[in-house]
Design a protein around this motif. Structure first.
Motif, mmCIF file in Angstrom:
data_model
loop_
_atom_site.group_PDB
_atom_site.id
_atom_site.type_symbol
_atom_site.label_atom_id
_atom_site.label_comp_id
_atom_site.label_asym_id
_atom_site.label_seq_id
_atom_site.Cartn_x
_atom_site.Cartn_y
_atom_site.Cartn_z
ATOM 1 N N GLY A 23 0.782 -1.229 0.000
ATOM 2 C CA GLY A 23 0.000 0.000 0.000
ATOM 3 C C GLY A 23 0.816 1.283 0.000
ATOM 4 O O GLY A 23 0.603 2.163 -0.863
ATOM 5 N N PRO A 24 1.739 1.466 0.940
ATOM 6 C CA PRO A 24 2.504 2.717 0.992
ATOM 7 C C PRO A 24 3.280 3.009 -0.287
ATOM 8 O O PRO A 24 3.299 4.153 -0.759
ATOM 9 C CB PRO A 24 3.452 2.488 2.176
ATOM 10 N N PHE A 37 0.826 4.049 -3.037
ATOM 11 C CA PHE A 37 0.261 5.376 -2.772
ATOM 12 C C PHE A 37 1.257 6.468 -3.157
ATOM 13 O O PHE A 37 0.907 7.437 -3.840
ATOM 14 C CB PHE A 37 -0.098 5.498 -1.292
ATOM 15 N N ASN A 76 -6.826 6.749 -4.567
ATOM 16 C CA ASN A 76 -5.535 6.504 -3.917
ATOM 17 C C ASN A 76 -5.641 6.637 -2.403
ATOM 18 O O ASN A 76 -5.113 5.814 -1.644
ATOM 19 C CB ASN A 76 -4.504 7.499 -4.467
ATOM 20 N N ILE A 98 -5.090 3.415 0.238
ATOM 21 C CA ILE A 98 -4.073 3.360 1.295
ATOM 22 C C ILE A 98 -4.725 3.338 2.675
ATOM 23 O O ILE A 98 -4.240 2.664 3.592
ATOM 24 C CB ILE A 98 -3.087 4.545 1.174
ATOM 25 N N LEU A 137 -5.876 -0.275 3.227
ATOM 26 C CA LEU A 137 -4.754 -1.196 3.390
ATOM 27 C C LEU A 137 -4.017 -0.970 4.712
ATOM 28 O O LEU A 137 -3.527 -1.930 5.331
ATOM 29 C CB LEU A 137 -3.786 -1.069 2.223
ATOM 30 N N LEU A 138 -3.940 0.276 5.177
ATOM 31 C CA LEU A 138 -3.311 0.519 6.482
ATOM 32 C C LEU A 138 -4.136 -0.107 7.608
ATOM 33 O O LEU A 138 -3.571 -0.628 8.574
ATOM 34 C CB LEU A 138 -3.151 2.020 6.727
ATOM 35 N N GLY A 166 -4.762 5.011 9.181
ATOM 36 C CA GLY A 166 -5.474 4.499 8.017
ATOM 37 C C GLY A 166 -6.860 5.104 7.887
ATOM 38 O O GLY A 166 -7.288 5.482 6.788
ATOM 39 N N LEU A 199 5.067 6.578 5.649
ATOM 40 C CA LEU A 199 4.632 5.389 4.919
ATOM 41 C C LEU A 199 5.791 4.440 4.600
ATOM 42 O O LEU A 199 5.597 3.219 4.566
ATOM 43 C CB LEU A 199 3.909 5.798 3.637
#
Length: 233
Positions: free
Chosen positions: A29-30, A33, A69, A73, A76-77, A105, A214
């Motif tokens: 994710g990070p 992003f 976006n 993220i 996902l966080l 998140g 991130l």
């Protein structure tokens, strides 16, 4: 001798594959992003990444890309936070660490749901001021703060775990990441209020703050995934 980040005797997990999948969200994710907002900032007509915030990319015809976006993220966080909770269950840092990552998140997800007002001079007819005029704009600011405060706090919380584990490299890295993120965020804020010496690089400092936090998440995810234990296999 330093102990492993995951304490095998206290981190039992009946579903190690699920835990690994959840932890992978923090690795993927990070990086995705950051890649998306860097490309969008470099290619958007009339937009200057050096000066304008990432949030402004959610405004305009192609704003849906940055909105998606943010939502990606943020989700996902939160998934990664659940993976960290599972991997570290019953050991130091297994409560507040994942909680703060999850809060960050939620902040990014909320920043996607509530779009920033057009400020800081983008689009071209927007005012050069640090101000939000709509309810959406105010909520965007509130949710964004959850990220910019929650993630540095997570860095500092994990420091206690790393100290207990004797992992001094991680202690230093986490402290520097937390402080670096806060300092860069503060400088970005000063630039966005049109402080003459910072106004033309405010976007750089905001991107630096986001990237520091991130990337710390991504490195932590890879580290956890590399551990050999009953919790993470």
């Amino acid at each position: 001798m330093a102990q492993p980040l995951v304490e095998p005797s206290r981190s039992m997990d009946e579903h190690p594959l699920t835990t690994r999948l959840w932890l992978s969200a923090g690795a993927i994710g990070p990086l995705l992003f950051i890649t998306v907002f860097l490309i969008a900032g470099a290619t958007r007509a009339g937009y200057t990444a050096l000066r304008y915030p990432v949030s402004s990319l959610a405004i305009g015809d192609f704003g849906w890309i940055q909105t998606a976006n943010f939502l990606m993220i943020g989700a996902l966080l939160c998934v990664f936070a659940g993976g960290v909770r599972r991997a570290l269950r019953g050991s130091r840092g297994s409560v507040w660490g994942p909680l703060l990552i999850g809060l960050a998140g939620i902040g990014l997800f909320g920043a996607g749901v509530f779009t920033s007002d057009p400020v800081y001079g983008y689009p071209a007819n927007a005012p050069l001021a640090l101000a939000q005029f709509t309810t959406h704009g105010h909520l965007h600011d509130v949710f964004s703060l959850l990220f910019f405060i929650g993630l540095p706090a997570a860095c500092f919380v994990f420091c206690r775990r790393f100290v207990a584990m004797g992992q001094w490299g991680w202690v230093v890295y986490s402290i520097l990441s937390g402080i670096g993120m806060l300092v860069a965020f503060g400088l970005a804020g000063k630039g966005f209020t049109q402080t003459p010496s910072l106004v033309n690089v405010a976007g750089v400092f905001q991107r630096l703050a986001i990237s520091i936090g991130l990337i710390w998440i991504a490195v932590l995810a890879f580290h956890l995934l590399s551990q050999k234990s009953p919790g993470v296999r």
